[in-house]
Design a protein around this motif. Structure first.
Motif, short mmCIF file in Angstrom:
data_model
loop_
_atom_site.label_atom_id
_atom_site.label_comp_id
_atom_site.label_asym_id
_atom_site.label_seq_id
_atom_site.Cartn_x
_atom_site.Cartn_y
_atom_site.Cartn_z
N GLU A 68 0.78 -1.23 -0.09
CA GLU A 68 0.08 0.02 -0.13
C GLU A 68 0.96 1.18 -0.05
OE1 GLU A 68 -3.16 2.03 3.03
OE2 GLU A 68 -3.52 0.10 2.43
N MET A 390 -1.13 2.60 8.76
CA MET A 390 -2.30 2.85 9.52
C MET A 390 -1.97 4.43 10.01
SD MET A 390 -4.08 0.59 9.00
CE MET A 390 -5.42 1.08 10.02
N ARG A 393 -3.05 6.42 7.13
CA ARG A 393 -4.49 6.52 6.92
C ARG A 393 -5.17 7.42 7.78
NH1 ARG A 393 -7.21 0.64 5.60
NH2 ARG A 393 -5.94 0.07 3.68
N ARG A 394 -4.78 7.54 9.09
CA ARG A 394 -5.12 8.42 10.09
C ARG A 394 -4.97 9.83 9.67
NH1 ARG A 394 -3.74 11.15 14.75
NH2 ARG A 394 -1.63 10.08 14.80
N PRO A 397 -5.61 10.93 4.98
CA PRO A 397 -6.53 10.26 4.36
C PRO A 397 -6.85 10.49 2.92
CG PRO A 397 -7.73 11.71 5.97
CD PRO A 397 -6.15 11.80 5.97
N ARG A 401 -4.75 6.15 -2.93
CA ARG A 401 -4.39 5.04 -2.46
C ARG A 401 -4.60 3.93 -3.73
NH1 ARG A 401 -4.79 7.50 1.98
NH2 ARG A 401 -3.34 7.01 4.08
N LYS A 404 -5.39 -0.32 -1.77
CA LYS A 404 -6.27 -0.05 -0.21
C LYS A 404 -6.92 -1.35 0.45
CE LYS A 404 -8.50 3.26 2.65
NZ LYS A 404 -9.35 4.43 2.64
N LYS A 549 -9.98 -0.68 -3.77
CA LYS A 549 -9.85 -1.75 -2.77
C LYS A 549 -9.91 -3.17 -3.02
CE LYS A 549 -12.45 1.69 0.46
NZ LYS A 549 -13.28 1.86 1.23
#
Length: 550
Positions: A68, A390, A393-394, A397, A401, A404, A549
Motif C-alpha cells: 500500500e 495505518m 490512513r489517520r 486520508p 491509494r 487499499k 480496494k
C-alpha cells in the motif's frame, strides 16, 4: 518544479510487472538457496521445512503493508521514506538506517557466497579461498572483484539492468527447480526424518530461531526490491503489489522443494552426530556429487556465481535508490541525490554503496555471520511498515491509494507482532548487537537535526520516541527472556512469546497515535497532487490511478 521532482524526473518509468517481479524474485533467490537449506536444517532439523513457511507468512504479512505504501509513494528508495512521511526525522532515520544496513550488507554477502562455493572446487588455489569459517585474503580479493562487477552492470542504464536481470532471473529460477528435482529423483530417503532426533531434534524454539538467523529472513527480504525501484515502475499501483506478493509466493514453493530435497538427499551416514554437525562447504553441489550427479554439480558451481551475482546486482541498484531517498530525507549531502540525466542512474549513491560494501566484506568474511546481521537488521526495518501504513490512513486520508486493503486494520498489528517475534527469535546477544548497530548511525542524524531550533526539532523527537523506546525494550526482553533464545531465563517458556506479542501490540498503538503531519509529508502531498494534475491533463497511463480496494 522542486529539486526533488527534478531529480526524480531523471528516472525512467520502464519497469512493468514482469520486470519488477523478476527484480523481487531475483533478490529472493540469491545465495540463500545455496546455503539456507543446510543452515536451517542445522538449527531446526527436518522442521526447517516449516521455518520456510513461517518465514513466508511473516514476509507476506509485512509485505502487504508495504505494498500500500509503495503504491502511494512510487518514488525511488521507497522503503527508506515511509517512516519519515508518517513520523518525521527521528523515526524515519532509524527505519532508513536499519533498512539500508540490512540491504547494503547483502551485496558483499552474495559475493562471499560465490567465493565460498568455489572453495570446494578440486584445485588447490580454489580450496585456499575459504578456511572453513571465513574467506582468506585471496577469497576477499576475488569477492572484491565481484563487487566491482555488480556495480559496473548498474552504472550505465536502467534498461541494461532490466534486460540483464530478466535473463539472470530465468536462470536463477530454473536451476533451483532442476536441483530439487534431480536430488529427489536420485535419492529420497524419508528415513532421514526419523533419525538424528526426529522431526524437531532441537525443539520448536529452534524452528523459530531458524526463521530469524538461518538466512530465511535474508532470503524473503528481497520482496522490498521492487518497492525501492518504484520510481522506475510503470503503473505502480498495479505492478508493485503483483511483483511483491508474486515473488514471495513463487520463492516459497522453490525453497520448500529445495529444503525437502536436501533433507532427503543427505547420506544417512553423515547424520551420526546430528543435523547440526553437517559441514558441507557447497551443500547442494556436495550432495549432487555424492549421488553421482556430476553434471548437476557443474551447473551448481556455475550458478553459485550467477544467482548471487544477480542478487548482488539488484541490491546494488536498489541501495543506490535508497541512498537517494535518505538524501532527500535530509540526512546526506546533496551530491547523493543526483541522478545522471542520460542513464537515469544515481551514480554518486552507487559509488558510496560500493565503498560501504567493501567495508562489510573486510569485517564479515563468512556468509553465516553476514546472514545473521542482515536478518536482524531487516526485522528492525520491518516494524515501520505496519505503523506507517495505518498512521498515514489517520493523518493523510486524502492521498490517493491505488492499493487499499480493507483488512489492513487487522493485518498491520499482526505484522507488527510477527516482526517483534522474529526479532526476539534472533536470540541474545545477536539482537543486542544489531540494536547497537542502529545506535551507531545516530550521530549522522544528530549532525543534521540537532542544529535546528528546539521548537522545530521537538515534534520529531516526540513522534520518534516510540521507536527508540521499542528498540530498548526489545533489547531488554531479549536479554531477560527464555534461555532457549539466549536470555537469562527470567521469562518462562511460552510466556516470553506472549510478552513479546503484547509489546508489539502496545508499541503499534503508540506508534500510530504518535504520527503527525510533518513538513516532509505535507510537501510530498503537494508534489503528488501536482503530478496527478499534470498526468490527468496529459492523459498519461503512468498516472497514479484512483484508489481501489481489495
Amino acid at each position: 518544479m522542486s529539486t526533488e521532482q527534478g531529480s526524480h524526473s531523471n528516472y525512467r518509468r520502464t519497469l512493468g510487472p514482469v520486470a519488477l517481479t523478476a527484480v523481487g524474485l531475483g533478490s529472493i533467490i540469491g545465495s540463500g538457496w545455496l546455503f539456507g537449506a543446510q543452515r536451517a536444517a542445522g538449527i531446526a532439523g527436518p522442521a526447517a521445512i516449516l521455518a520456510w513457511v513461517i518465514g513466508a507468512v511473516v514476509a507476506l504479512t509485512i509485505a502487504l503493508t508495504y505494498s500500500e505504501l509503495g503504491a502511494m509513494f512510487p518514488k525511488a528508495g521507497g522503503m527508506v521514506r515511509y517512516g519519515q512521511y508518517s513520523h518525521g526525522s527521528l523515526a524515519g532515520y532509524l527505519a532508513a538506517w536499519a533498512n539500508w544496513i540490512a540491504i547494503v550488507s547483502v551485496i558483499p554477502g552474495e559475493a562471499t557466497a560465490s567465493v565460498q562455493y568455489m572453495s570446494s572446487w578440486k584445485w588447490q588455489w580454489a580450496k585456499e579461498l575459504y578456511d572453513g569459517k571465513e574467506l582468506t585474503g585471496a577469497g576477499v580479493g576475488l569477492a572484491s572483484v565481484l563487487l566491482v562487477f555488480y556495480f559496473f552492470l548498474n552504472w550505465f542504464a536502467i534498461t541494461l539492468f532490466a534486460k540483464t536481470n530478466n535473463l539472470i532471473t530465468i536462470f536463477k529460477v530454473v536451476v533451483p527447480i532442476l536441483t530439487a528435482g534431480a536430488l529427489m529423483w536420485s535419492h529420497f530417503d524419508t528415513h532421514n526424518i526419523k533419525v538424528a532426533g526426529g522431526f524437531t531434534p532441537n525443539g520448536w524454539n529452534a524452528v523459530f530461531t531458524a526463521v530469524a538467523t538461518s538466512g530465511i529472513v535474508w532470503a524473503y527480504n528481497g520482496f522490498q526490491s521492487p518497492l525501492n525501484m518504484a520510481g522506475e515502475a510503470r503503473n505502480p499501483g498495479k505492478s508493485l503489489p503483483k511483483a511483491v506478493i508474486g515473488s514471495i509466493l513463487i520463492a516459497l514453493v522453490i525453497y520448500i522443494a529445495l529444503q525437502v530435497a536436501f533433507l532427503m538427499a543427505v547420506p544417512s551416514g553423515d547424520l551420526g552426530d546430528g543435523w547440526s554437525a553437517l559441514t558441507y562447504k557447497s551443500p547442494l553441489a556436495d550432495l549432487a556429487i555424492a549421488w553421482g550427479l556430476n553434471w548437476l554439480a557443474i551447473v551448481l558451481y556455475a550458478d553459485a556465481f550467477i544467482s548471487p551475482s544477480g542478487t548482488g546486482m539488484i541490491y546494488a541498484a536498489t541501495t543506490s535508490r535508497m541512498i537517494h531517498g535518505v538524501q532527500e530525507n535530509g540526512h546526506l549531502p546533496g551530491i547523493f541525490g543526483k541522478v545522471d540525466p542520460k542513464t537515469g542512474v544515481p551514480r554518486p549513491a552507487l559509488l558510496l554503496n560500493l565503498v560501504i560494501a567493501f567495508l562489510f566484506l573486510a569485517v564479515f568474511r563468512g556468509w553465516g555471520s553476514l546472514a545473521e546481521i542482515v536478518s536482524i537488521a531487516t526485522v528492525i526495518s520491518y516494524i515501520t511498515g505496519p505503523v506507517a501504513v495505518m498512521s498515514l490512513r489517520r493523518i493523510a486520508p486524502g492521498i490517493t491509494r491505488p492499493v487499499k486493503l480493507r483488512a489492513m486494520p487487522v493485518i498491520a498489528p499482526i505484522a507488527m507482532v510477527f516482526g517483534s517475534l522474529v526479532l526476539y527469535w534472533g536470540k541474545w546477544p545477536l539482537t543486542g548487537k544489531v540494536i547497537l548497530i542502529m545506535a551507531v548511525g545516530l550521530p549522522i542524524w544528530a549532525w543534521y537535526e540537532l542544529r535546528k531550533p528546539w521548537d522545530e526539532l521537538k515534534p520529531h523527537l516526540k513522534a520518534g520516541a516510540w521507536m527508540v523506546t521499542y528498540l530498548l525494550v526489545m533489547a531488554f526482553v531479549s536479554w531477560a527472556g527464555g534461555k532457549d533464545y539466549g536470555g537469562k531465563g527470567y521469562l518462562g517458556e511460552g510466556w516470553d512469546l506472549l510478552v513479546v506479542a503484547l509489546i508489539g501490540l502496545a508499541f503499534y498503538v503508540w506508534g500510530v497515535q504518535s504520527a503527525w503531519r510533518n513538513p516532509t509529508l505535507v510537501a510530498t502531498e503537494k508534489e503528488i497532487e501536482e503530478i496527478e494534475r499534470a498526468e490527468r491533463a496529459s492523459g498519461s497511463e503512468d498516472a497514479v490511478p484512483s484508489a481501489s480496494k481489495a
